[in-house]
Design a protein around this motif. Structure first.
Motif, short mmCIF file in Angstrom:
data_model
loop_
_atom_site.label_atom_id
_atom_site.label_comp_id
_atom_site.label_asym_id
_atom_site.label_seq_id
_atom_site.Cartn_x
_atom_site.Cartn_y
_atom_site.Cartn_z
N ARG A 7 0.85 -1.18 0.00
CA ARG A 7 0.00 0.00 0.00
C ARG A 7 0.89 1.23 0.00
O ARG A 7 1.74 1.38 0.88
CB ARG A 7 -0.86 0.04 1.27
N GLU A 53 -4.07 4.00 9.67
CA GLU A 53 -2.73 3.41 9.52
C GLU A 53 -1.64 4.27 10.18
O GLU A 53 -0.47 3.93 10.11
CB GLU A 53 -2.39 3.23 8.04
N GLN A 64 2.19 -5.03 3.49
CA GLN A 64 1.25 -5.80 4.30
C GLN A 64 1.66 -7.27 4.36
O GLN A 64 1.65 -7.88 5.41
CB GLN A 64 -0.15 -5.72 3.70
N LEU A 69 5.30 -6.81 8.73
CA LEU A 69 4.84 -5.54 8.19
C LEU A 69 6.01 -4.56 8.18
O LEU A 69 6.76 -4.50 9.15
CB LEU A 69 3.71 -5.00 9.06
#
Length: 94
Positions: A7, A53, A64, A69
């Motif tokens: 992302r 986030e 992700q 992470l």
């Protein structure tokens, strides 16, 4: 199948945002063999996602999957830093 789920949080159509998108897509194409999914989130359009986030700076890339992470901040122009942050073994060692 997506082995990598990435992302990228950006702010509008700024030069940094454009550069981060271009750098990320180029790196994915060259290093991840179509085993990735990239989601680009504009914090101006979706501020609630950025807040959830805890995005304080853009561009910010969040890996992700696969775990762990990872967050990488900046325009992703430092290829070695991005490859290291994504835990990718580069096919093109420099």
């Amino acid at each position: 199948m997506s082995n990598y789920i990435l992302r990228l949080y950006i702010t509008g159509n700024s030069l940094n945002s454009q550069r981060a998108i271009a750098n990320l897509l180029k790196l994915c194409k060259e290093e991840l063999n179509n085993q990735y999914k990239v989601e680009i989130i504009d914090v101006l359009e979706e501020p609630q996602r950025a807040e959830k986030e805890k995005i304080l700076v853009t561009p910010t890339l969040i890996k992700q999957l696969p775990p762990p992470l990872q967050r990488i901040i900046g325009d992703l122009s430092n290829r070695e830093k991005v490859i290291c942050g994504l835990d990718v073994i580069s096919k093109h060692p420099e």
